[in-house]
Design a protein around this motif. Structure first.
Motif, PDB file in Angstrom:
ATOM      1  N   GLN A 182       0.822  -1.211   0.000  1.00  0.00           N
ATOM      2  CA  GLN A 182       0.000   0.000   0.000  1.00  0.00           C
ATOM      3  C   GLN A 182       0.864   1.274   0.000  1.00  0.00           C
ATOM      4  N   THR A 183       2.150   1.159   0.370  1.00  0.00           N
ATOM      5  CA  THR A 183       2.954   2.379   0.536  1.00  0.00           C
ATOM      6  C   THR A 183       4.308   2.300  -0.176  1.00  0.00           C
ATOM      7  N   PRO A 184       4.310   1.975  -1.483  1.00  0.00           N
ATOM      8  CA  PRO A 184       5.585   1.901  -2.190  1.00  0.00           C
ATOM      9  C   PRO A 184       6.157   3.266  -2.557  1.00  0.00           C
ATOM     10  N   LEU A 185       5.289   4.294  -2.671  1.00  0.00           N
ATOM     11  CA  LEU A 185       5.757   5.587  -3.196  1.00  0.00           C
ATOM     12  C   LEU A 185       6.808   6.221  -2.279  1.00  0.00           C
ATOM     13  N   SER A 186       6.627   6.048  -0.969  1.00  0.00           N
ATOM     14  CA  SER A 186       7.596   6.589  -0.008  1.00  0.00           C
ATOM     15  C   SER A 186       8.972   5.966  -0.223  1.00  0.00           C
ATOM     16  N   ALA A 187       8.982   4.658  -0.508  1.00  0.00           N
ATOM     17  CA  ALA A 187      10.258   3.956  -0.714  1.00  0.00           C
ATOM     18  C   ALA A 187      10.928   4.418  -2.000  1.00  0.00           C
ATOM     19  N   PHE A 188      10.141   4.562  -3.077  1.00  0.00           N
ATOM     20  CA  PHE A 188      10.719   5.044  -4.342  1.00  0.00           C
ATOM     21  C   PHE A 188      11.233   6.484  -4.198  1.00  0.00           C
ATOM     22  N   PHE A 189      10.520   7.274  -3.415  1.00  0.00           N
ATOM     23  CA  PHE A 189      10.908   8.660  -3.149  1.00  0.00           C
ATOM     24  C   PHE A 189      12.309   8.701  -2.528  1.00  0.00           C
ATOM     25  N   ILE A 190      12.536   7.816  -1.548  1.00  0.00           N
ATOM     26  CA  ILE A 190      13.831   7.764  -0.857  1.00  0.00           C
ATOM     27  C   ILE A 190      14.919   7.199  -1.767  1.00  0.00           C
ATOM     28  N   ALA A 191      14.581   6.190  -2.571  1.00  0.00           N
ATOM     29  CA  ALA A 191      15.578   5.614  -3.499  1.00  0.00           C
ATOM     30  C   ALA A 191      16.097   6.700  -4.445  1.00  0.00           C
ATOM     31  N   ASP A 192      15.193   7.556  -4.880  1.00  0.00           N
ATOM     32  CA  ASP A 192      15.562   8.659  -5.768  1.00  0.00           C
ATOM     33  C   ASP A 192      16.531   9.621  -5.070  1.00  0.00           C
ATOM     34  N   LEU A 193      16.267   9.893  -3.784  1.00  0.00           N
ATOM     35  CA  LEU A 193      17.164  10.787  -3.036  1.00  0.00           C
ATOM     36  C   LEU A 193      18.550  10.156  -2.862  1.00  0.00           C
ATOM     37  N   PHE A 194      18.600   8.847  -2.641  1.00  0.00           N
ATOM     38  CA  PHE A 194      19.901   8.175  -2.498  1.00  0.00           C
ATOM     39  C   PHE A 194      20.702   8.255  -3.800  1.00  0.00           C
ATOM     40  N   LYS A 195      20.004   8.124  -4.911  1.00  0.00           N
ATOM     41  CA  LYS A 195      20.677   8.242  -6.218  1.00  0.00           C
ATOM     42  C   LYS A 195      21.275   9.649  -6.352  1.00  0.00           C
ATOM     43  N   LYS A 196      20.459  10.663  -6.009  1.00  0.00           N
ATOM     44  CA  LYS A 196      20.938  12.052  -6.094  1.00  0.00           C
ATOM     45  C   LYS A 196      22.081  12.318  -5.117  1.00  0.00           C
ATOM     46  N   ALA A 197      22.068  11.597  -3.989  1.00  0.00           N
ATOM     47  CA  ALA A 197      23.100  11.804  -2.959  1.00  0.00           C
ATOM     48  C   ALA A 197      24.408  11.098  -3.293  1.00  0.00           C
ATOM     49  N   GLY A 198      24.417  10.328  -4.397  1.00  0.00           N
ATOM     50  CA  GLY A 198      25.667   9.704  -4.826  1.00  0.00           C
ATOM     51  C   GLY A 198      25.882   8.275  -4.360  1.00  0.00           C
ATOM     52  N   LEU A 199      24.818   7.611  -3.917  1.00  0.00           N
ATOM     53  CA  LEU A 199      24.972   6.188  -3.558  1.00  0.00           C
ATOM     54  C   LEU A 199      25.243   5.390  -4.834  1.00  0.00           C
ATOM     55  N   PRO A 200      26.277   4.529  -4.846  1.00  0.00           N
ATOM     56  CA  PRO A 200      26.556   3.760  -6.073  1.00  0.00           C
ATOM     57  C   PRO A 200      25.351   2.908  -6.491  1.00  0.00           C
ATOM     58  N   ASP A 201      25.144   2.788  -7.807  1.00  0.00           N
ATOM     59  CA  ASP A 201      24.050   1.959  -8.321  1.00  0.00           C
ATOM     60  C   ASP A 201      24.211   0.522  -7.812  1.00  0.00           C
ATOM     61  N   GLY A 202      23.068  -0.115  -7.540  1.00  0.00           N
ATOM     62  CA  GLY A 202      23.096  -1.513  -7.126  1.00  0.00           C
ATOM     63  C   GLY A 202      23.120  -1.715  -5.625  1.00  0.00           C
ATOM     64  N   VAL A 203      23.416  -0.633  -4.884  1.00  0.00           N
ATOM     65  CA  VAL A 203      23.513  -0.762  -3.420  1.00  0.00           C
ATOM     66  C   VAL A 203      22.121  -0.814  -2.787  1.00  0.00           C
ATOM     67  N   LEU A 204      21.200  -0.002  -3.300  1.00  0.00           N
ATOM     68  CA  LEU A 204      19.816   0.000  -2.805  1.00  0.00           C
ATOM     69  C   LEU A 204      18.894  -0.354  -3.961  1.00  0.00           C
ATOM     70  N   ASN A 205      18.161  -1.445  -3.812  1.00  0.00           N
ATOM     71  CA  ASN A 205      17.230  -1.900  -4.851  1.00  0.00           C
ATOM     72  C   ASN A 205      15.845  -2.009  -4.215  1.00  0.00           C
ATOM     73  N   VAL A 206      14.828  -1.515  -4.927  1.00  0.00           N
ATOM     74  CA  VAL A 206      13.464  -1.515  -4.386  1.00  0.00           C
ATOM     75  C   VAL A 206      12.580  -2.380  -5.278  1.00  0.00           C
ATOM     76  N   VAL A 207      12.003  -3.430  -4.663  1.00  0.00           N
ATOM     77  CA  VAL A 207      11.212  -4.394  -5.432  1.00  0.00           C
ATOM     78  C   VAL A 207       9.810  -4.469  -4.823  1.00  0.00           C
ATOM     79  N   THR A 208       8.804  -4.132  -5.628  1.00  0.00           N
ATOM     80  CA  THR A 208       7.418  -4.174  -5.150  1.00  0.00           C
ATOM     81  C   THR A 208       6.731  -5.429  -5.685  1.00  0.00           C
ATOM     82  N   GLY A 209       5.772  -5.909  -4.911  1.00  0.00           N
ATOM     83  CA  GLY A 209       5.034  -7.100  -5.327  1.00  0.00           C
ATOM     84  C   GLY A 209       4.550  -7.854  -4.098  1.00  0.00           C
ATOM     85  N   PRO A 210       3.838  -8.948  -4.308  1.00  0.00           N
ATOM     86  CA  PRO A 210       3.257  -9.672  -3.173  1.00  0.00           C
ATOM     87  C   PRO A 210       4.316 -10.318  -2.288  1.00  0.00           C
ATOM     88  N   GLY A 211       4.018 -10.377  -0.998  1.00  0.00           N
ATOM     89  CA  GLY A 211       4.952 -10.963  -0.037  1.00  0.00           C
ATOM     90  C   GLY A 211       5.320 -12.394  -0.363  1.00  0.00           C
TER      91      GLY A 211
END
Length: 477
Positions: A182-211
């Protein structure tokens, strides 16, 4: 934010499309907010592989650099505070006042993570204390554990992500994050900030879907070294059974209780009790669910509390005046109503609330509750609080402990003796004296006993869980 927004999964710093998407609806208005990617098992395994392949990059990254990235995320979030709060409100129906408070806390959580990244250290061991240790010196170091699978809930969609991602990155780990459906947008929002902050690609991955697809793939993967989960006890227990020898931190359910001693000025406690019971519609792991009040002030407390609860403003979560809005789903509303009906059928009395206004459950206060009613013994996760009369603090402590949960509990008292007795005898992870059990600041150790979980969160404590100790021994000869 328009209903035609499309959100893909986030792997290796890239948007990745999936075959299927699901409609994300506002819990309050039922309007469509976005299309959310549904990942399959293979895509989840791909995200795990990417995190695994990135772990050397993180393990070798100097502490000051990890700290700088986390500090930058904290800054970027502060610059986007209003937008972030709106995202939380929109997808979770958390009233804006509480959504803003959550973002402010999340900013602090990443700041604490940045600071803790600089102080991960071991200790020296006095080897010559043993006869066979003479001529040797030794010390411990803490190494990152590797890939961390993080599974987060809907109720604090930004700050509880921070409590997993922040310490993981501070410690030099990589992450595969599965946010609540129900709340994936908050996670994608933060992933975007980490990218802008210079976190190397592949370090944080966000996967949505059923448990049962995404969550199970994370828990069962041999490439994942640790799973950190916040959610219900039943899911947590099943997850632990599947995790094998992986490290697990489980932050599970509760039915947090508060004791109110006879010597308390009732008026002073009411506002905190309202916040504890009804903030975020009671959808808080340490939401105040059970109140045990001394018989001498019981009537006064009940009348003041019920009156104040009935005056809280219900409505649209995006209205800054709203205090209580919709529960996360119509199923949760139906469940809460059925538990209220069950309590009434078994002899409980409704002091206020118990009905719906549109799809919002009124703040509900229940009296004459027995400890086997669902509203008392299960985690209610709704704006429902039960108040019981007790004749002593000892009786109240026994009632609080008569639960399969034990996250946090509180006591209001002016007696040092009773405060110390509560601190000693309450079987919980945290005892709060002269405040509600719903109190949490983000650097404190947080976690429970019994079915409330294992391990502790809070940045320093989470980093200890997310690192492995290595002993190094030198022979001087």
């Amino acid at each position: 934010m328009e209903g035609n927004m499309k959100k893909n999964i986030w792997i290796n710093g890239q948007d990745v499309e999936t075959e299927n998407y699901s409609d994300l609806l506002s819990p309050y208005s039922q309007e469509k907010i976005a299309d959310i990617a549904i990942a399959n098992k293979l895509q989840t395994q791909n995200a795990i592989q990417v995190a695994y392949d990135s772990k050397e990059v993180m393990a070798k990254m100097p502490a000051h650099q990890r700290a700088a990235i986390l500090e930058k995320v904290s800054q970027l979030l502060e610059e986007n505070l209003e937008e972030a709060a709106k995202v939380i409100s929109l997808e979770s129906a958390k009233p804006l006042i509480f959504a803003k408070a959550e973002v402010i806390r999340t900013i602090e959580t990443y700041k604490f993570a940045s600071e803790e990244a600089k102080r991960i250290h071991g200790e020296t061991i006095p080897f010559d204390a043993a006869v066979g240790g003479v001529g040797k010196i030794g010390y411990t170091i803490r190494n990152p554990i590797g890939v961390i699978g993080a599974i987060t809930p809907f109720n604090f969609p930004m700050n509880l992500v921070a409590h997993k991602v922040g310490p993981a990155i501070a410690a030099g780990n990589t992450v595969v994050l599965k946010p609540a459906s129900q709340t994936p947008l908050s996670a994608f929002f933060i992933a975007d900030l980490f990218k802008k902050a210079g976190l190397p690609d592949g370090v944080l991955n966000v996967v949505t879907g059923p448990g049962r697809v995404v969550g199970d793939a994370i828990v069962e993967s041999d490439l994942v070294s640790m799973v950190t989960f916040t959610g219900s006890s039943s899911v947590g227990i099943a997850l632990r059974a599947k995790a094998g020898l992986k490290k697990t931190t489980l932050e599970l359910g509760s039915n947090a209780a508060l004791i109110i001693d006879e010597d308390i000025d009732v008026t002073k406690a009411i506002d905190r009790c309202l916040m504890g019971a009804f903030s975020n519609q009671g959808q808080v792991c340490i939401s105040l669910q059970r109140i045990y009040v001394h018989e001498k002030i019981y009537d006064e407390f009940v009348s003041q509390f019920a009156k104040s609860a009935s005056e809280l403003k219900l409505g649209d979560p995006l209205d800054p005046e709203t205090y209580v809005s919709s529960l996360i789903s119509s199923n949760d509303l139906d469940r809460a109503l059925s538990w209220i009906e069950e309590a009434k059928a078994q002899g409980a009395t409704i002091a206020t609330g118990g009905k719906t206004v549109g799809n919002i459950l009124e703040p509900t206060v229940i009296l004459d509750v027995t400890n086997n009613m669902k509203v008392s013994c299960n985690e209610v996760f709704a704006p429902i609080v039960s108040i019981c009369k007790v004749s002593s603090v000892e009786e109240a402590i026994d009632a609080v402990n008569d639960s399969r949960y034990g996250l946090q509990a509180g006591i209001y008292t002016n007696s040092v003796v009773n405060a110390l007795k509560a601190a000693d005898d309450l079987h919980v992870g945290g005892v709060v004296i002269n405040d509600v059990p719903t109190f949490r600041v983000d650097q404190m150790p947080y976690g429970g006993v019994k079915e409330s979980g294992t391990g502790r969160e809070g940045l320093k404590y989470a980093i200890e869980e997310m690192t492995e100790m290595k002993l190094v021994i030198w022979h001087k000869g």
